[in-house]
Design a protein around this motif. Structure first.
Motif, PDB file in Angstrom:
ATOM      1  N   GLN A 178      12.925  20.414  -7.857  1.00 32.18           N
ATOM      2  CA  GLN A 178      14.046  19.511  -7.587  1.00 32.18           C
ATOM      3  C   GLN A 178      13.921  18.271  -8.433  1.00 32.18           C
ATOM      4  O   GLN A 178      12.884  18.043  -9.052  1.00 32.18           O
ATOM      5  CB  GLN A 178      14.029  19.098  -6.106  1.00 32.18           C
ATOM      6  CG  GLN A 178      14.289  20.250  -5.165  1.00 32.18           C
ATOM      7  CD  GLN A 178      13.835  19.938  -3.753  1.00 32.18           C
ATOM      8  OE1 GLN A 178      13.289  18.877  -3.501  1.00 32.18           O
ATOM      9  NE2 GLN A 178      14.068  20.869  -2.860  1.00 32.18           N
ATOM     10  N   GLY A 179      14.967  17.465  -8.427  1.00 27.35           N
ATOM     11  CA  GLY A 179      14.963  16.264  -9.255  1.00 27.35           C
ATOM     12  C   GLY A 179      14.088  15.149  -8.718  1.00 27.35           C
ATOM     13  O   GLY A 179      13.635  14.297  -9.459  1.00 27.35           O
ATOM     14  N   ALA A 180      13.871  15.160  -7.423  1.00 29.46           N
ATOM     15  CA  ALA A 180      13.052  14.105  -6.829  1.00 29.46           C
ATOM     16  C   ALA A 180      12.117  14.735  -5.805  1.00 29.46           C
ATOM     17  O   ALA A 180      12.360  15.834  -5.323  1.00 29.46           O
ATOM     18  CB  ALA A 180      13.939  13.066  -6.149  1.00 29.46           C
ATOM     19  N   LEU A 181      11.033  14.009  -5.501  1.00 29.65           N
ATOM     20  CA  LEU A 181      10.107  14.526  -4.493  1.00 29.65           C
ATOM     21  C   LEU A 181      10.776  14.404  -3.127  1.00 29.65           C
ATOM     22  O   LEU A 181      11.092  13.301  -2.695  1.00 29.65           O
ATOM     23  CB  LEU A 181       8.807  13.723  -4.524  1.00 29.65           C
ATOM     24  CG  LEU A 181       7.955  13.834  -5.788  1.00 29.65           C
ATOM     25  CD1 LEU A 181       6.788  12.851  -5.739  1.00 29.65           C
ATOM     26  CD2 LEU A 181       7.434  15.246  -5.972  1.00 29.65           C
ATOM     27  N   LYS A 237      -0.267   8.066   5.323  1.00 30.70           N
ATOM     28  CA  LYS A 237       1.014   7.507   5.766  1.00 30.70           C
ATOM     29  C   LYS A 237       1.578   6.537   4.724  1.00 30.70           C
ATOM     30  O   LYS A 237       2.760   6.565   4.385  1.00 30.70           O
ATOM     31  CB  LYS A 237       0.813   6.769   7.108  1.00 30.70           C
ATOM     32  CG  LYS A 237       1.949   7.023   8.088  1.00 30.70           C
ATOM     33  CD  LYS A 237       1.724   6.274   9.380  1.00 30.70           C
ATOM     34  CE  LYS A 237       1.025   7.134  10.417  1.00 30.70           C
ATOM     35  NZ  LYS A 237       0.522   6.351  11.555  1.00 30.70           N
ATOM     36  N   ALA A 238       0.698   5.699   4.189  1.00 29.13           N
ATOM     37  CA  ALA A 238       1.133   4.717   3.185  1.00 29.13           C
ATOM     38  C   ALA A 238       1.614   5.416   1.917  1.00 29.13           C
ATOM     39  O   ALA A 238       2.619   5.033   1.314  1.00 29.13           O
ATOM     40  CB  ALA A 238      -0.020   3.768   2.870  1.00 29.13           C
ATOM     41  N   VAL A 239       0.890   6.475   1.529  1.00 27.67           N
ATOM     42  CA  VAL A 239       1.263   7.202   0.313  1.00 27.67           C
ATOM     43  C   VAL A 239       2.581   7.954   0.529  1.00 27.67           C
ATOM     44  O   VAL A 239       3.428   8.024  -0.360  1.00 27.67           O
ATOM     45  CB  VAL A 239       0.143   8.176  -0.121  1.00 27.67           C
ATOM     46  CG1 VAL A 239       0.610   9.060  -1.260  1.00 27.67           C
ATOM     47  CG2 VAL A 239      -1.099   7.395  -0.537  1.00 27.67           C
ATOM     48  N   GLU A 240       2.771   8.465   1.707  1.00 27.84           N
ATOM     49  CA  GLU A 240       3.989   9.213   2.020  1.00 27.84           C
ATOM     50  C   GLU A 240       5.219   8.338   1.780  1.00 27.84           C
ATOM     51  O   GLU A 240       6.184   8.748   1.139  1.00 27.84           O
ATOM     52  CB  GLU A 240       3.943   9.684   3.474  1.00 27.84           C
ATOM     53  CG  GLU A 240       5.055  10.635   3.828  1.00 27.84           C
ATOM     54  CD  GLU A 240       4.902  11.216   5.231  1.00 27.84           C
ATOM     55  OE1 GLU A 240       3.800  11.134   5.815  1.00 27.84           O
ATOM     56  OE2 GLU A 240       5.900  11.739   5.729  1.00 27.84           O
ATOM     57  N   ALA A 241       5.129   7.110   2.275  1.00 21.76           N
ATOM     58  CA  ALA A 241       6.256   6.193   2.115  1.00 21.76           C
ATOM     59  C   ALA A 241       6.518   5.922   0.629  1.00 21.76           C
ATOM     60  O   ALA A 241       7.664   5.840   0.185  1.00 21.76           O
ATOM     61  CB  ALA A 241       5.956   4.887   2.848  1.00 21.76           C
ATOM     62  N   LYS A 242       5.459   5.815  -0.121  1.00 19.21           N
ATOM     63  CA  LYS A 242       5.574   5.487  -1.547  1.00 19.21           C
ATOM     64  C   LYS A 242       6.143   6.654  -2.359  1.00 19.21           C
ATOM     65  O   LYS A 242       6.915   6.471  -3.299  1.00 19.21           O
ATOM     66  CB  LYS A 242       4.175   5.132  -2.062  1.00 19.21           C
ATOM     67  CG  LYS A 242       4.191   4.196  -3.255  1.00 19.21           C
ATOM     68  CD  LYS A 242       2.796   3.936  -3.772  1.00 19.21           C
ATOM     69  CE  LYS A 242       2.167   2.673  -3.229  1.00 19.21           C
ATOM     70  NZ  LYS A 242       0.804   2.457  -3.733  1.00 19.21           N
ATOM     71  N   VAL A 264      -1.428   9.463  -5.442  1.00 16.00           N
ATOM     72  CA  VAL A 264      -2.579   9.360  -4.532  1.00 16.00           C
ATOM     73  C   VAL A 264      -3.730   8.632  -5.232  1.00 16.00           C
ATOM     74  O   VAL A 264      -4.363   7.747  -4.661  1.00 16.00           O
ATOM     75  CB  VAL A 264      -3.029  10.768  -4.065  1.00 16.00           C
ATOM     76  CG1 VAL A 264      -4.345  10.698  -3.316  1.00 16.00           C
ATOM     77  CG2 VAL A 264      -1.956  11.401  -3.186  1.00 16.00           C
ATOM     78  N   HIS A 265      -3.961   9.002  -6.472  1.00 17.29           N
ATOM     79  CA  HIS A 265      -5.045   8.376  -7.246  1.00 17.29           C
ATOM     80  C   HIS A 265      -4.836   6.867  -7.353  1.00 17.29           C
ATOM     81  O   HIS A 265      -5.743   6.072  -7.099  1.00 17.29           O
ATOM     82  CB  HIS A 265      -5.110   9.018  -8.640  1.00 17.29           C
ATOM     83  CG  HIS A 265      -6.121   8.393  -9.537  1.00 17.29           C
ATOM     84  ND1 HIS A 265      -5.810   7.335 -10.365  1.00 17.29           N
ATOM     85  CD2 HIS A 265      -7.436   8.637  -9.719  1.00 17.29           C
ATOM     86  CE1 HIS A 265      -6.909   6.968 -11.011  1.00 17.29           C
ATOM     87  NE2 HIS A 265      -7.902   7.741 -10.645  1.00 17.29           N
ATOM     88  N   ASP A 266      -3.620   6.463  -7.702  1.00 17.30           N
ATOM     89  CA  ASP A 266      -3.344   5.029  -7.863  1.00 17.30           C
ATOM     90  C   ASP A 266      -3.501   4.283  -6.529  1.00 17.30           C
ATOM     91  O   ASP A 266      -3.996   3.151  -6.492  1.00 17.30           O
ATOM     92  CB  ASP A 266      -1.930   4.810  -8.419  1.00 17.30           C
ATOM     93  CG  ASP A 266      -1.830   5.294  -9.865  1.00 17.30           C
ATOM     94  OD1 ASP A 266      -2.888   5.601 -10.456  1.00 17.30           O
ATOM     95  OD2 ASP A 266      -0.703   5.382 -10.387  1.00 17.30           O
ATOM     96  N   ALA A 267      -3.074   4.944  -5.463  1.00 21.88           N
ATOM     97  CA  ALA A 267      -3.203   4.300  -4.142  1.00 21.88           C
ATOM     98  C   ALA A 267      -4.674   4.166  -3.747  1.00 21.88           C
ATOM     99  O   ALA A 267      -5.082   3.162  -3.162  1.00 21.88           O
ATOM    100  CB  ALA A 267      -2.435   5.121  -3.090  1.00 21.88           C
TER     101      ALA A 267
END
Ligand code: GDP
Length: 297
Positions: free
Chosen positions: A19-22, A53-58, A78-81
């Motif tokens: 898809q075009g976006a996650l 949870k924080a990564v999910e929002a991002k 995930v790596h950057d977070a």
């Protein structure tokens, strides 16, 4: 031993339509794998949950870049977070040692690597920063520990305070301060006694030493392979003594380094160094990027 997270996520996303976006669903599916990877890397359950949870929002709704697969993209997010959480002190390898003689208090449980790390840091200060360092063992219950520091000192060419039988830890700390002042040392390091577990007597002693030494840095040395225990030890020492940083030892072992993430997330204290072996030069400045890569596998 562990399945690589990128491979794992690759598998997850292969089953999803491009898809075009996650989408929220894609991200949720992927983060289930991330959570398992974190737990396998010895990150505590609560920290893994909050982090995911924080990564999910991002990640949700983020456009999928053409050049990478959705799996790779989630891995990057995930790596950057992870790096964001892990990065603590701006310059972890630089200790506050102005105003000579600057006291550094070394604390931790017995067997965590405190004495070894004391000598490693002394060697580093001597060689890289050309500092004159004096080390003193305060482990009055274990003469062998005192001798061990003297042996390591001779090995790395750093002076140790002569051992005087019958002194208390506080008396040794005072003598170290005096000797460091008179001898024109830049730094003096106090290697406090460890116990197998945290107990009242130990904490009282470390507090008393802290009060006479007024350390510039109080470094907690903990075994990085002990995961959640390391975090609990850090919380306890910080509450009772106040620590300025953490050294994680045995990072040369099989562990994936998840303790580093829990340590940062729970205590907020910067990780300054990691021990990567028994040899005297097996000490590295903490690098968030490197540990993040290792946690992800
Ligand atoms: P202390 O009781 O906290 O002072 O612990 P020691 O400094 O005596 O260390 C206990 C053991 O752990 C020794 O055999 C050290 O050589 C070993 N050790 C310390 N740091 C490391 C490390 O980073 N990696 C490995 N593999 N061994 C370490």
């Amino acid at each position: 031993m562990f399945e690589n997270l990128s491979e794992r996520l690759g598998g997850v996303f292969d089953r999803l339509t491009k898809q075009g976006a996650l989408s929220a669903e894609d991200v949720k599916t992927a983060l289930r794998e991330v959570r398992v990877a974190l737990l396998e890397a010895d990150v505590s359950l609560a920290v893994a949950r909050d982090f995911v949870k924080a990564v999910e929002a991002k990640a949700t709704g983020q456009a999928v870049t053409k050049s990478v697969t959705p799996g790779q993209q989630v891995v990057k997010i995930v790596h950057d977070a992870l790096v964001d959480v892990l990065r603590g002190a701006e310059d972890p390898g630089t200790l506050k040692i102005d105003n000579p003689p600057a006291p550094i208090l070394m604390v931790g449980l017995q067997g965590g690597g405190k004495t070894t790390t004391t000598a490693k840091i002394a060697k580093r200060l001597k060689e890289r920063e050309k500092k004159r360092v004096l080390m003193a063992s305060l482990d009055t219950n274990r003469p062998a520990a005192m001798e061990q520091l003297a042996i390591l000192g001779a090995q790395v060419g750093v002076d140790t305070l002569p051992i005087v039988k019958g002194e208390s830890a506080v008396q040794i700390a005072k003598r170290a301060k005096q000797q460091a002042t008179l001898g024109g040392y830049d730094v003096y390091m106090l290697d406090t006694a460890g116990r197998l577990h945290i107990d009242e007597v130990l904490m009282n002693e470390v507090q008393a030493v802290r009060d006479v030494a007024t350390p510039r840095e109080t470094l907690l040395v903990v075994d990085g392979l002990t995961g959640q225990v390391a975090v609990e030890v850090a919380e306890e020492f910080d509450a009772k003594v106040g620590i300025t940083g953490v050294v994680l030892t045995r990072m040369d072992g099989d562990g994936r380094g998840g303790a580093a993430l829990s340590m940062r997330a729970v205590t907020g204290k910067p990780i300054r160094f990691v021990g990567v072996g028994e040899k005297m030069d097996a000490l590295e400045t903490f690098e968030a990027e490197r540990i993040a890569g290792r946690i992800l596998g």
